[in-house]
Design an enzyme around this catalytic site. Structure first.
Site, short mmCIF file in Angstrom:
data_model
loop_
_atom_site.label_atom_id
_atom_site.label_comp_id
_atom_site.label_asym_id
_atom_site.label_seq_id
_atom_site.Cartn_x
_atom_site.Cartn_y
_atom_site.Cartn_z
N HIS A 140 -0.94 3.79 0.04
CA HIS A 140 -0.22 2.36 -0.46
C HIS A 140 -0.39 2.17 -1.99
O HIS A 140 0.01 1.63 -2.80
CB HIS A 140 -0.59 1.45 0.27
CG HIS A 140 -0.43 1.63 1.72
ND1 HIS A 140 -0.87 0.77 2.85
CD2 HIS A 140 0.38 2.42 2.36
CE1 HIS A 140 -0.14 0.99 3.86
NE2 HIS A 140 0.52 2.01 3.49
N PHE A 382 -4.57 4.59 7.81
CA PHE A 382 -5.26 4.87 6.57
C PHE A 382 -4.49 4.52 5.38
O PHE A 382 -4.70 5.54 4.41
CB PHE A 382 -5.37 6.42 6.54
CG PHE A 382 -5.85 7.26 8.04
CD1 PHE A 382 -7.03 6.51 8.70
CD2 PHE A 382 -5.20 8.24 8.53
CE1 PHE A 382 -7.50 7.06 10.02
CE2 PHE A 382 -5.60 8.76 9.67
CZ PHE A 382 -6.60 8.17 10.27
N CYS A 383 -3.89 3.28 5.31
CA CYS A 383 -3.34 2.93 4.03
C CYS A 383 -2.30 3.93 3.55
O CYS A 383 -1.90 4.01 2.50
CB CYS A 383 -4.27 2.64 2.95
SG CYS A 383 -5.61 1.37 3.15
N ALA A 384 -1.51 4.50 4.67
CA ALA A 384 -0.45 5.38 4.32
C ALA A 384 0.58 5.36 5.55
O ALA A 384 0.70 6.21 6.17
CB ALA A 384 -0.95 6.85 4.12
#
Ligand code: PLP
Length: 472
Positions: A140, A382-384
């Site tokens: 992100h 995982f911020c993705a």
């Protein structure tokens, strides 16, 4: 140590060819022997297997920082001896970082708070009308900063490194019109660890007159990253993933867009001359480093680079590859485990592996690894989000409560588990992890878990509140 014993180490080494090719021992890290309590009773040496989020501090970095601390002083402002020493240290750290990232002579090295901060800084400095191209597989931090002020083209997830190159080529070819363009790409995925073909992507970007920024947050801890060799325009990374957890990061690269942009933050240091109604901004790195600089963070990054280069990135990579092979072979031998991959099992990668376990809620699995085995991994998206959801099978629901029943065998998991390691990881932590995964899959959890504040935690935790001796 006497008052003058601290010497600013400005030796700048960019020799990555050192080290030996036998497997080097794990590098000493602070906290290597920390023990943590288990819900089932007793305690155990903590196995830190979440390096991709934050790596432990190298002992060498801590020693350097501790040696400097008595001499800590203000940077760029003070007339005192220690202020001058600290200023020298800050600027020599900048020179060390420049050398280690292969910066061109007129590149800037700006110290930031981390990768997210560096990319937001670059986004704030884009010339008006810049169009940004970014793969939807990014973290992100690399996906989001551009949306605020630029036109963004999201490139579809590539199925191979070659496809990444052709997708970018096609997108840039299809994008008519003049004006500045920027490609943002990660060096190594924080989800799969797989390497993106950075030099090839840079060549394509430049062929179309676009610029490229490399998100090296996951790459820099494992491989030398050279702006010149990869021919990228900027590189960004974080100290806390590079064994230097003191709150600093780096944006290094071309100076022109940064020189023309408004300062990232307005304040002292960024300004040269100020009246009640006017301001003349500074040039160079100072323009984007308003406020008191984080000299400890900058010095820690320089120290980490020096320490890694002294051992040799090749030697460190050889060791990590051996441990990775062991980890991946072990996971492959557990039929209930499915690893998440974008490019396939043979692709080049750093030591990051995400996976799901059939029949298990990933958060509960990760909680059991921690509470019952003293192993720290990460669970979630995982911020993705776009990438993990794609790899999980296109479901976009919010992650299930960990207290809810596990996904029945054969059903899609809603989030994943990530295991990651690096230069400080001993072989036995990999073996302990594999043993724990096998045991959990075979015998199930020995404890019950519930969701609390979005986290999966042990029910009726006999360990009491999380605490550590001497930490106030
Ligand atoms: N980019 C990648 C590939 C990452 O893995 C991360 C952190 O996990 C970031 C960017 C953001 O780094 P930071 O949180 O240090 O700003």
């Amino acid at each position: 140590m006497t008052a003058t014993a601290f010497v600013v180490n400005s030796s700048v080494s960019s020799d990555f060819s050192g080290g030996n090719w036998d497997l080097v021992p794990p590098l000493a890290v602070v906290g290597r022997d920390v023990r943590v309590p288990l819900v089932t009773g007793g305690d155990i040496e903590y196995a830190a297997l979440d390096y991709a989020a934050s790596a432990p501090c190298l002992q060498r970095v801590w020693d350097d920082v501790a040696a400097y601390l008595p001499y800590y002083g203000s940077v760029h402002r003070g007339a005192g001896y220690l202020s001058q020493l600290s200023t020298d240290l800050y600027e020599s750290s900048r020179a060390t970082v420049a050398a280690h990232v292969g910066a061109r002579p007129d590149d800037l090295v700006v110290f930031t708070r981390g990768t997210t901060d560096s990319l937001n800084l670059l986004a704030s400095a884009l010339p008006h009308g810049t169009r940004v191209f970014v793969f939807e597989t990014e973290h992100h931090a690399a996906l989001l900063p551009w949306r605020r002020r630029s036109g963004v083209t999201h490139l579809p997830a590539p199925a191979s490194p070659a496809e990444a190159v052709s997708v970018l080529d096609a997108a840039l070819a299809a994008d008519g019109g003049d004006g500045p363009r920027l490609v943002c790409v990660t060096g190594a995925s924080n989800v799969t660890g797989e390497l993106f073909p950075v030099a090839e992507l840079a060549a394509v970007a430049h062929r179309y007159g676009a610029r490229i920024v490399l998100d090296a947050a996951q790459l820099a801890p494992h491989q030398p990253v050279s702006i010149t060799e990869l021919d990228v325009d900027w590189v960004v990374f974080s100290g806390h993933k590079l064994y230097a957890p003191f709150g600093a990061g780096v944006l290094a690269g071309r100076s022109d867009w940064l020189a023309q942009a408004e300062p990232y933050l307005a304040g002292g240091g960024a300004s040269k001359a100020v009246t009640a109604d006017s301001v003349e901004w500074n040039d160079g790195s100072a323009r984007h480093e308003a406020g008191s600089p984080n000299v400890i963070g900058a010095y820690a990054i320089a120290s980490a680079f020096r320490a890694l280069a002294e051992v040799g990135f090749e030697a460190l990579a050889a060791r990590e590859e051996a441990l990775s092979a062991r980890l991946r072979a072990g996971l492959a031998g557990i039929p209930q485990v499915r690893t998440l991959e974008l490019f396939g099992p043979e692709s080049a990668r750093v030591s990051v592996v995400s996976f799901v376990v059939d029949g298990w809620n990933s958060s509960r699995f990760a909680a059991a690894l921690s509470a019952e085995y003293g192993i720290g991994v990460r669970d979630g998206l995982f911020c993705a989000h776009p990438l993990v959801r794609r790899l999980l099978g296109a479901r976009t629901d919010a992650p299930a409560e960990c207290g809810a029943p596990d996904a029945p065998t054969g059903e899609q998991n809603l989030n994943a588990i990530r295991v990651s390691f690096g230069a400080g990881t001993p072989e036995e932590h990999i073996d302990r992890f594999l043993g724990a995964v096998r045991e959990l899959v075979r015998g199930g959890a020995r404890w019950t878990y519930r969701t609390d504040g979005g986290r999966c935690v042990p029910d009726a935790d006999p360990r009491g509140p999380v605490a550590a001796a001497g930490v106030r």
